[in-house]
Scaffold this active site. Structure first.
Site, mmCIF file in Angstrom:
data_model
loop_
_atom_site.group_PDB
_atom_site.id
_atom_site.type_symbol
_atom_site.label_atom_id
_atom_site.label_comp_id
_atom_site.label_asym_id
_atom_site.label_seq_id
_atom_site.Cartn_x
_atom_site.Cartn_y
_atom_site.Cartn_z
ATOM 1 N N HIS A 38 -16.004 1.617 -4.367
ATOM 2 C CA HIS A 38 -14.250 1.723 -3.588
ATOM 3 C C HIS A 38 -14.123 0.688 -3.059
ATOM 4 C CE1 HIS A 38 -10.968 3.590 -3.497
ATOM 5 N NE2 HIS A 38 -10.277 3.267 -2.730
ATOM 6 N N SER A 87 -6.757 1.100 -4.660
ATOM 7 C CA SER A 87 -6.618 2.147 -4.276
ATOM 8 C C SER A 87 -4.790 3.085 -4.286
ATOM 9 C CB SER A 87 -6.940 2.823 -2.520
ATOM 10 O OG SER A 87 -7.422 4.229 -2.506
ATOM 11 N N TYR A 123 0.850 -1.029 -0.282
ATOM 12 C CA TYR A 123 0.320 0.135 0.255
ATOM 13 C C TYR A 123 0.835 1.688 -0.016
ATOM 14 C CZ TYR A 123 -3.926 3.229 1.274
ATOM 15 O OH TYR A 123 -4.542 4.684 1.076
ATOM 16 N N ASP A 170 -16.891 3.845 -8.624
ATOM 17 C CA ASP A 170 -16.704 4.144 -7.505
ATOM 18 C C ASP A 170 -16.504 6.033 -7.022
ATOM 19 O OD1 ASP A 170 -14.399 4.921 -5.299
ATOM 20 O OD2 ASP A 170 -13.169 3.276 -6.648
#
Length: 695
Positions: free
Chosen positions: A663, A544, A464, A628
């Protein structure tokens, strides 16, 4: 838009992608012209974009449908997923509430028991929509538990509706509140509640910019149009939150323009027409009131404490110069909670948990012994509670709930799930590898005991690296199936995350963002060097900000992996701040409008702008949702279009677009299972497997 029939040919499919037209749009940044040929895909309302989505999905599902072991993978995923899941109980009024999912229910159900132990369904989100795409967003009770307000999300959107009910009869009390976004629900006594939202934007509510958040108070028995703006009418802030202290004495207000750094305000609710008092007047740090004892406030902050600390101050003069340490900063990252008359300091040390218990005088009572090495969460509750609950999990241990008696420090299993997975057959190992600039980065690698390190193990590397978010060990059914099939699962704790506090976060932001990609690349190189895998058996995955990570890594080092799996990613770094709440991400990214240096830096790694003609990119499946409104799907649309246009060789480039999905939050169990199946099937198939690997 032509689509092809697909058939297996040398383990791969010959694909004819839908034709994606190129427009003439050109933007100018600091005298530099930048073409944006797929700008038209940003229009989520157009029939043309809708037709493109449909055509891409037809190609993607035709490809996935012919993978020979996809059905077997789904059968195992469903079987493993099908176990009862129960959340930690919480008391409201005369009832004890808890979430429960029987196994494959699309949404978890809220149950309650009265004092005699009689159980009933309180809220069943599975009845909100026929297809499971409407989910429960939040639930909060009035102070005596007699009333409740809950929010729902339709199709995964961040825009919510709020429904107010009598908690005893479960009957709806008044009209539904609409157009609520990025909001909690916090009751004041039984009179009403605070919530936050934006004015409805002009244009598409799924992509138009939302810039001015406001805090409202909804008084029961009145219409939403009468709701009073408490904060944000005169102060333009992107994110505003408000919550009432447990004793109903104070309203705490946080205000921010980015995802890091907030102003902090407080209002005395015991005195009519009292002013809003400023505690913190800048955005340089994160601070929040977590508790009060009369006028004594307890604040968690990273001001002068990058790893966070808890301080105390009196309401009468709450400025930072009067703060006194209550729980001092340590070398580990603090995340505190309160319950049963105690403070719980939940620390992250090298991405795993340890927890200490304090009394209200700041005296250390004990360190709480956790079941194993992993992640603990919870330890929160009302002051009068006698028993608290916490969760524990790691990569091989399904999440279990423990009861905890703070007076004596006694922990007991409250709910242990019965999962058809042999945790004892698997192991997790934490390693520290060296990134490009010499920084040591932790990574946890999980695999079946006895796995042969011969470079041929199918491996997913996950990351991430942003927004101060820590990746801590957690069990996942999808990952369990991957492990059962001989897979290796590795999670790298990259800079930009929160694993080592503010300095670690800042080291992966703005003009240092490349550190994050370098850390991820070094993780892949470590796994290959140590023969856990090789480039032919390596997939990289992230969602993301992690989707950006995958997009940047695969465009910088396409030779490094066989498969790339970017999900709901931020792919156009020059325009991300033009949509919904994207401008709030500028603390991490900077913007292309800041200055020429920032523009050039962003353009230098922006995935959409760094796909090069004639390059052999890995087999790629981009995933996103058409609803999203956090990271708009246009990011993924444009990236997929660039890859399909410029890919050289036979590796497929597909985009899988979930319809009526956002999302990720609130996604139905059925949709989540199918997405996991498709990702793993695509990954293994492109690593050369025509049957599931042997266990």
């Amino acid at each position: 838009m032509a689509i092809t029939t697909v058939g297996i040919s040398s383990g791969q499919s010959k694909i004819k992608y839908p034709e994606t037209k190129k427009g003439e749009t050109v933007d100018v940044y600091f005298d530099t012209k930048v073409a944006d040929p797929y700008r038209w895909l940003e229009d989520d309302k157009s029939e043309e974009t809708g037709s493109w989505v449909k055509a891409q999905n037809e190609v993607t599902y035709a490809y996935l449908n012919q993978i020979p072991f996809r059905d077997a993978l789904k059968a195992r995923m469903e079987k493993l997923w099908n176990y009862e899941k129960i959340g930690a109980p919480f008391k409201e009024g005369n009832f004890t509430y808890y979430f429960k999912n029987n196994g494959l229910q699309n949404q978890s159900v809220v149950y309650r028991k009265d004092k005699s132990g009689k159980e009933e369904v309180f809220l069943d989100p599975n009845t909100f929509s026929k297809d499971g795409t409407t989910s429960l967003g939040g639930l909060d009770f009035s102070k005596d538990g007699s009333k409740a307000a809950y929010s729902i999300s339709e199709g995964g959107s961040d825009w919510r509706k709020v429904i107010i009910i009598d908690a005893l009869s479960k009957k709806v009390l008044e009209d539904t509140l609409v157009d609520v976004k990025f909001s909690g629900i916090s009751w004041y006594k039984n009179e009403g509640f605070y919530y936050s939202s934006y004015d409805k934007p002009k244009g598409s509510e799924l992509s138009a910019k939302t810039d001015q958040h406001k805090l409202y108070f909804h008084k029961l028995g009145t219409s939403q149009k009468e709701d009073k703006v408490i904060f944000g009418a005169d102060q333009k802030r992107r994110y505003i939150g408000g919550y009432v202290t447990e004793d109903n004495s104070y309203l705490v207000i946080t205000a921010a323009n980015s995802t890091y750094g907030n102003e902090l305000y407080i209002k005395d609710l015991t005195k009519p027409n009292s002013p809003i008092i400023t505690i913190v007047d800048n955005f340089n740090n994160d601070s929040g009131v977590i508790e009060n004892e009369g006028s004594k406030l307890f604040i968690v902050t990273d001001f002068n404490a990058p790893n966070k600390r808890v301080v105390t101050v009196d309401f009468s003069n709450p400025k930072p110069e009067n703060w006194k340490d209550f729980i001092k900063e340590t070398n580990d990252i603090l995340s505190p909670s309160t319950g049963a008359g105690y403070f719980f300091a939940n620390y992250t040390k090298d991405a795993v948990s340890f927890v200490q218990q304090y009394d209200y005088n700041g005296k250390l009572i004990r360190e709480i012994k956790l079941p194993a090495v992993g992640s603990a969460g919870g330890f929160g509750g009302k002051k009068e509670e006698k028993i608290l609950y916490y969760s524990f999990t790691n990569y091989t241990t399904p999440g279990s709930i423990y009861s905890f008696e703070p007076k004596v420090g006694k922990s007991e299993i409250y709910q242990k799930p019965k999962v058809d997975f042999k945790s004892e057959d698997y192991e997790s190992k934490q390693v520290f590898y060296t990134s490009k600039d010499g920084t040591k980065i932790p990574m946890i690698i999980t695999y079946k005991k006895g796995t042969k390190l011969d470079g041929k193990n199918p491996t997913i590397l996950y990351g991430y690296g942003g927004f101060n978010i820590s990746l801590t060990p957690a069990f996942s059914i999808g990952n369990a199936v991957w492990l059962e099939n001989g897979g290796v699962y590795a999670v790298a704790n990259l800079r930009g995350g929160g694993e080592y506090g503010k300095k670690w976060h800042d080291a992966g932001t703005k003009l240092q963002k490349q550190n994050v990609f370098d850390d991820f690349i070094a993780a892949a190189e470590y796994l290959i060097a140590q023969k856990y895998t090789s480039s032919d058996y390596l997939a990289i995955r992230g969602g993301s900000n992690g989707g950006l990570l995958v997009g940047a890594t695969m465009t910088q080092r396409p030779d490094l992996m066989k498969v790339a799996l970017p999900a709901v990613g931020v792919m156009d770094m020059l325009r991300y701040n033009a949509f919904t709440a994207g401008a709030g991400w500028a603390y991490d990214y900077g913007t292309s409008q800041d200055n020429k240096q920032m523009f050039e830096y962003l353009k230098g790694y922006s995935p959409v702008h760094n796909v090069k003609k004639g390059t052999h990119y890995p087999a790629t499946m981009v995933t996103t949702g058409d609803h999203d409104d956090r990271v708009v799907p246009a990011h993924s649309f444009k990236f997929a279009a660039e890859l399909q246009d410029k890919q050289t060789g036979d590796n497929p480039v597909l985009i899988r677009i979930d319809v009526k999905a956002g999302h990720g939050a609130g996604k139905s169990v059925a949709a989540t299972i199918q997405e996991n199946v498709d990702i793993q099937a695509f990954t293994l198939y492109n690593m050369g497997f025509t049957t599931l690997p042997k266990k």
